[in-house]
Design a protein around this motif. Structure first.
Motif, mmCIF file in Angstrom:
data_model
loop_
_atom_site.group_PDB
_atom_site.id
_atom_site.type_symbol
_atom_site.label_atom_id
_atom_site.label_comp_id
_atom_site.label_asym_id
_atom_site.label_seq_id
_atom_site.Cartn_x
_atom_site.Cartn_y
_atom_site.Cartn_z
ATOM 1 N N ALA A 111 0.779 -1.366 -0.015
ATOM 2 C CA ALA A 111 -0.074 0.019 -0.038
ATOM 3 C C ALA A 111 0.709 1.192 0.032
ATOM 4 O O ALA A 111 0.653 2.171 -0.772
ATOM 5 N N LEU A 112 1.810 1.230 0.516
ATOM 6 C CA LEU A 112 2.886 2.431 0.774
ATOM 7 C C LEU A 112 3.409 2.715 -0.633
ATOM 8 O O LEU A 112 3.635 3.634 -1.141
ATOM 9 N N VAL A 113 3.819 1.342 -1.314
ATOM 10 C CA VAL A 113 4.118 1.738 -2.716
ATOM 11 C C VAL A 113 3.251 2.190 -3.629
ATOM 12 O O VAL A 113 3.439 3.265 -4.513
ATOM 13 N N ALA A 114 2.070 1.863 -3.326
ATOM 14 C CA ALA A 114 0.871 2.433 -4.193
ATOM 15 C C ALA A 114 0.683 3.995 -3.931
ATOM 16 O O ALA A 114 0.381 4.764 -4.883
ATOM 17 N N LYS A 115 0.984 4.348 -2.818
ATOM 18 C CA LYS A 115 0.893 5.826 -2.325
ATOM 19 C C LYS A 115 2.207 6.484 -2.785
ATOM 20 O O LYS A 115 2.264 7.611 -2.751
ATOM 21 N N GLY A 116 3.199 5.864 -3.282
ATOM 22 C CA GLY A 116 4.569 6.544 -3.814
ATOM 23 C C GLY A 116 5.574 6.636 -2.653
ATOM 24 O O GLY A 116 6.433 7.094 -2.905
ATOM 25 N N LEU A 125 10.281 -3.908 4.229
ATOM 26 C CA LEU A 125 10.962 -5.052 3.818
ATOM 27 C C LEU A 125 11.976 -5.524 4.712
ATOM 28 O O LEU A 125 12.362 -6.762 4.969
ATOM 29 N N ALA A 126 12.816 -4.695 5.405
ATOM 30 C CA ALA A 126 13.948 -4.868 6.009
ATOM 31 C C ALA A 126 13.301 -5.622 7.194
ATOM 32 O O ALA A 126 14.056 -6.322 7.917
ATOM 33 N N GLU A 139 6.606 -13.394 1.808
ATOM 34 C CA GLU A 139 6.382 -12.139 1.866
ATOM 35 C C GLU A 139 7.448 -11.302 1.153
ATOM 36 O O GLU A 139 7.231 -10.250 0.788
ATOM 37 N N VAL A 140 8.744 -11.848 1.625
ATOM 38 C CA VAL A 140 9.897 -11.045 0.945
ATOM 39 C C VAL A 140 9.736 -11.116 -0.425
ATOM 40 O O VAL A 140 9.838 -9.750 -0.766
ATOM 41 N N ALA A 145 8.925 -7.490 -5.107
ATOM 42 C CA ALA A 145 8.554 -7.506 -6.642
ATOM 43 C C ALA A 145 7.552 -6.131 -6.609
ATOM 44 O O ALA A 145 7.638 -5.264 -7.723
ATOM 45 N N SER A 146 6.686 -5.728 -5.637
ATOM 46 C CA SER A 146 5.895 -4.686 -5.641
ATOM 47 C C SER A 146 6.907 -3.390 -5.589
ATOM 48 O O SER A 146 6.587 -2.370 -6.156
#
Length: 169
Positions: A111-116, A125-126, A139-140, A145-146
């Motif tokens: 969701a954070l990637v979708a918001k930029g 991820l870390a 999940e990693v 990939a996202s």
């Protein structure tokens, strides 16, 4: 007589500690009604009935606010609807209950990637890599990939009004 005051003090200490330990309750399990509503909400989500799924999942959270899975399912519904901001907030609620929930960390990262907010997604991820240090977590790969795909490109769609011009005879 010398031992009476020490014995009284020791007795009061044992009484106080015994009462404090007896008064503490362990962390009880999530309410069974909330779990039943969660199962119903997931079934509705699977069939694509997102409005009804949202209603049932919100009821599950209302019945027992400690139902972390209901928060995660609500966030998934929000992401499906294209509401990454709401999904981030719901994942945050789930992570406040269990900071090491890798499913919530992955979903929040997507969701954070979708918001930029790619850097914050990399932080998630870390955290997932830290939690899954001794075991393999899908999940990693999913969040990696996202992040590699990046945020969606949003362009302003110009609409040209179509007006009809009356013909002159």
């Amino acid at each position: 007589m010398r031992y009476t005051s020490v014995a009284v003090a020791a007795a009061l200490t044992l009484l106080t500690v015994g009462t404090a330990v007896q008064g503490q309750r362990g962390d009880p399990a999530v309410d069974a009604r909330s779990l039943a509503l969660l199962a119903k909400g997931k079934a509705l989500q699977a069939t694509g009935n997102l409005d009804a799924a949202t209603d049932v999942l919100e009821t599950a959270v209302t019945v027992d606010p400690r139902n972390r899975e209901a928060f995660v399912s609500l966030a998934e519904v929000a992401q499906t609807r294209g509401l990454p901001g709401k999904a981030i907030r719901l994942y945050r609620e789930a992570l406040s209950l269990d900071p090491n929930d890798v499913a919530a960390l992955r979903g929040q990262g997507e969701a954070l990637v979708a918001k930029g907010a790619v850097q914050r997604a990399k932080d998630n991820l870390a955290r997932i890599k830290t939690v899954c240090a001794k075991r393999a977590c899908p999940e990693v790969a999913a969040l990696s990939a996202s992040i590699a795909k990046g945020p969606p490109i949003v362009t302003a769609a110009a609409t040209i009004p179509t007006t009809t011009v009356p013909k002159k005879d």
